[in-house]
Design a protein around this motif. Structure first.
Motif, PDB file in Angstrom:
ATOM      1  N   ASP A   1       0.826  -1.208   0.000  1.00 49.40           N
ATOM      2  CA  ASP A   1       0.000   0.000   0.000  1.00 49.40           C
ATOM      3  C   ASP A   1       0.862   1.260   0.000  1.00 49.40           C
ATOM      4  N   ILE A   2       1.952   1.225   0.759  1.00 48.97           N
ATOM      5  CA  ILE A   2       2.886   2.363   0.748  1.00 48.97           C
ATOM      6  C   ILE A   2       3.480   2.506  -0.653  1.00 48.97           C
ATOM      7  N   GLY A   3       3.852   1.369  -1.252  1.00 48.75           N
ATOM      8  CA  GLY A   3       4.373   1.391  -2.621  1.00 48.75           C
ATOM      9  C   GLY A   3       3.355   1.946  -3.592  1.00 48.75           C
ATOM     10  N   ARG A   4       2.082   1.589  -3.426  1.00 49.34           N
ATOM     11  CA  ARG A   4       1.016   2.100  -4.302  1.00 49.34           C
ATOM     12  C   ARG A   4       0.911   3.613  -4.161  1.00 49.34           C
ATOM     13  N   ALA A   5       1.017   4.110  -2.923  1.00 44.54           N
ATOM     14  CA  ALA A   5       0.967   5.563  -2.705  1.00 44.54           C
ATOM     15  C   ALA A   5       2.155   6.244  -3.380  1.00 44.54           C
ATOM     16  N   LEU A   6       3.307   5.593  -3.350  1.00 42.17           N
ATOM     17  CA  LEU A   6       4.488   6.167  -4.007  1.00 42.17           C
ATOM     18  C   LEU A   6       4.314   6.217  -5.517  1.00 42.17           C
ATOM     19  N   THR A   7       3.617   5.224  -6.089  1.00 42.99           N
ATOM     20  CA  THR A   7       3.445   5.198  -7.549  1.00 42.99           C
ATOM     21  C   THR A   7       2.581   6.343  -8.048  1.00 42.99           C
ATOM     22  N   GLU A   8       1.798   6.939  -7.169  1.00 43.42           N
ATOM     23  CA  GLU A   8       0.918   8.030  -7.559  1.00 43.42           C
ATOM     24  C   GLU A   8       1.622   9.388  -7.551  1.00 43.42           C
ATOM     25  N   LEU A   9       2.845   9.419  -7.037  1.00 43.62           N
ATOM     26  CA  LEU A   9       3.599  10.672  -6.978  1.00 43.62           C
ATOM     27  C   LEU A   9       4.301  10.946  -8.303  1.00 43.62           C
ATOM     28  N   PRO A  10       4.476  12.215  -8.658  1.00 47.62           N
ATOM     29  CA  PRO A  10       5.252  12.533  -9.859  1.00 47.62           C
ATOM     30  C   PRO A  10       6.720  12.127  -9.687  1.00 47.62           C
ATOM     31  N   ALA A  11       7.373  11.881 -10.802  1.00 46.65           N
ATOM     32  CA  ALA A  11       8.763  11.424 -10.785  1.00 46.65           C
ATOM     33  C   ALA A  11       9.679  12.410 -10.051  1.00 46.65           C
ATOM     34  N   ALA A  12       9.429  13.703 -10.196  1.00 42.27           N
ATOM     35  CA  ALA A  12      10.283  14.706  -9.548  1.00 42.27           C
ATOM     36  C   ALA A  12      10.234  14.575  -8.024  1.00 42.27           C
TER      37      ALA A  12
ATOM     38  N   GLN B   1       4.246  -5.451 -11.161  1.00 40.98           N
ATOM     39  CA  GLN B   1       5.244  -4.453 -10.772  1.00 40.98           C
ATOM     40  C   GLN B   1       4.966  -3.951  -9.356  1.00 40.98           C
ATOM     41  N   LEU B   2       3.692  -3.790  -9.021  1.00 39.41           N
ATOM     42  CA  LEU B   2       3.332  -3.356  -7.673  1.00 39.41           C
ATOM     43  C   LEU B   2       3.730  -4.411  -6.639  1.00 39.41           C
ATOM     44  N   GLN B   3       3.570  -5.677  -6.981  1.00 38.34           N
ATOM     45  CA  GLN B   3       4.019  -6.739  -6.074  1.00 38.34           C
ATOM     46  C   GLN B   3       5.538  -6.704  -5.920  1.00 38.34           C
TER      47      GLN B   3
ATOM     48  N   ARG C   1      10.299  -4.622   1.535  1.00 37.28           N
ATOM     49  CA  ARG C   1      10.566  -5.462   2.709  1.00 37.28           C
ATOM     50  C   ARG C   1      11.977  -5.251   3.238  1.00 37.28           C
ATOM     51  N   ASP C   2      12.885  -4.830   2.364  1.00 39.36           N
ATOM     52  CA  ASP C   2      14.291  -4.692   2.732  1.00 39.36           C
ATOM     53  C   ASP C   2      14.663  -3.294   3.213  1.00 39.36           C
ATOM     54  N   ILE C   3      13.702  -2.386   3.237  1.00 37.16           N
ATOM     55  CA  ILE C   3      14.008  -1.021   3.674  1.00 37.16           C
ATOM     56  C   ILE C   3      13.081  -0.635   4.812  1.00 37.16           C
ATOM     57  N   ASP C   4      13.473   0.390   5.548  1.00 44.87           N
ATOM     58  CA  ASP C   4      12.659   0.888   6.649  1.00 44.87           C
ATOM     59  C   ASP C   4      11.547   1.781   6.084  1.00 44.87           C
ATOM     60  N   PRO C   5      10.283   1.400   6.248  1.00 43.51           N
ATOM     61  CA  PRO C   5       9.202   2.184   5.651  1.00 43.51           C
ATOM     62  C   PRO C   5       8.846   3.446   6.430  1.00 43.51           C
ATOM     63  N   GLU C   6       9.310   3.579   7.665  1.00 41.54           N
ATOM     64  CA  GLU C   6       8.922   4.710   8.508  1.00 41.54           C
ATOM     65  C   GLU C   6       9.264   6.072   7.891  1.00 41.54           C
ATOM     66  N   PRO C   7      10.503   6.310   7.412  1.00 42.30           N
ATOM     67  CA  PRO C   7      10.788   7.614   6.808  1.00 42.30           C
ATOM     68  C   PRO C   7       9.928   7.887   5.566  1.00 42.30           C
ATOM     69  N   ILE C   8       9.647   6.845   4.807  1.00 41.81           N
ATOM     70  CA  ILE C   8       8.820   7.017   3.612  1.00 41.81           C
ATOM     71  C   ILE C   8       7.400   7.387   4.023  1.00 41.81           C
ATOM     72  N   GLU C   9       6.869   6.720   5.050  1.00 48.70           N
ATOM     73  CA  GLU C   9       5.524   7.049   5.528  1.00 48.70           C
ATOM     74  C   GLU C   9       5.462   8.482   6.032  1.00 48.70           C
ATOM     75  N   GLN C  10       6.501   8.935   6.711  1.00 51.35           N
ATOM     76  CA  GLN C  10       6.529  10.312   7.205  1.00 51.35           C
ATOM     77  C   GLN C  10       6.532  11.312   6.055  1.00 51.35           C
ATOM     78  N   GLN C  11       7.316  11.019   5.009  1.00 52.59           N
ATOM     79  CA  GLN C  11       7.359  11.925   3.867  1.00 52.59           C
ATOM     80  C   GLN C  11       6.029  11.939   3.127  1.00 52.59           C
ATOM     81  N   LEU C  12       5.396  10.779   2.996  1.00 54.86           N
ATOM     82  CA  LEU C  12       4.080  10.728   2.354  1.00 54.86           C
ATOM     83  C   LEU C  12       3.047  11.510   3.173  1.00 54.86           C
ATOM     84  N   ALA C  13       3.113  11.363   4.491  1.00 58.44           N
ATOM     85  CA  ALA C  13       2.185  12.096   5.355  1.00 58.44           C
ATOM     86  C   ALA C  13       2.404  13.598   5.218  1.00 58.44           C
ATOM     87  N   ALA C  14       3.660  14.012   5.120  1.00 58.46           N
ATOM     88  CA  ALA C  14       3.951  15.435   4.959  1.00 58.46           C
ATOM     89  C   ALA C  14       3.422  15.939   3.616  1.00 58.46           C
ATOM     90  N   LEU C  15       3.545  15.142   2.572  1.00 58.38           N
ATOM     91  CA  LEU C  15       3.027  15.548   1.265  1.00 58.38           C
ATOM     92  C   LEU C  15       1.505  15.644   1.275  1.00 58.38           C
TER      93      LEU C  15
END
Length: 185
Positions: free
Chosen positions: A28-39, A69-71, A78-92
């Motif tokens: 789900d976090i990955g899906r949210a990332l796919t919706e962001l622009p490349a920049a 691709q989403l899978q 699974r190999d990275i810490d999702p917490e910083p990514i979740e924080q950045q998504l929340a800030a966006l």
């Protein structure tokens, strides 16, 4: 007779259902990332493999390929810490309380600058790299707009200047987010 020790929940491995829920959450976090622009993705300091997979996802048009691709993105996460990514998504999204506090700090600074020249001098002392003439011009224009009840163009410019000057906690100064879609009032 075997001896069983109950060391608490940490001693037991996660159930298959729990592992599946965890993987779905990462996907789900990955899906949210796919919706962001490349920049914006490039500014997030993501793992190189994950960034490439996300950019590839945006180029794929077939639904089955997008699902696979989403899978794959979920597997990479699974190999990275999702917490910083979740924080950045929340800030966006504007959900982050830290981001909201930062925006409120900027608004308080803007109000203080427009109200009193002593705060202008304090800001100049705190940030010596600041273009003093530009700041004083923006403050003067914002005061004039307020007195004449004009639209707050200079007020917004002053906010953008403060946004560039005062970094959000956890982000470097001048990160290039001037064009993001957060509210400045």
């Amino acid at each position: 007779m075997p001896e069983y020790h109950n060391d608490g929940a940490d001693a037991l491995p996660a159930s298959k259902s729990q592992r599946k829920r965890d993987m779905d959450a990462l996907q789900d976090i990955g899906r949210a990332l796919t919706e962001l622009p490349a920049a914006k993705l490039k500014k997030m300091n993501l793992d190189d493999g994950l960034l490439v997979a996300l950019l590839d996802f945006q180029r794929i048009s077939a639904n089955g390929a997008k699902r696979r691709q989403l899978q794959y993105i979920g597997k990479l996460m699974r190999d990275i810490d999702p917490e910083p990514i979740e924080q950045q998504l929340a800030a966006l999204r504007g959900d982050s309380s830290a981001h909201t506090r930062w925006l409120h700090l900027l608004e308080r600074w803007r109000e203080r600058l427009v109200e009193d020249d002593s705060h202008v001098q304090q800001l100049i002392n705190d940030f010596p790299q600041l273009d003093v003439q530009q700041l004083r011009t923006m403050v003067r224009n914002a005061r004039k707009e307020r007195e004449e009840s004009k639209p707050p163009k200079a007020n917004r410019q002053l906010f953008q200047l403060l946004k560039e000057l005062i970094p959000e906690q956890g982000k470097p100064a001048n990160s290039g987010d001037e064009q993001d879609d957060t509210q400045d009032e």
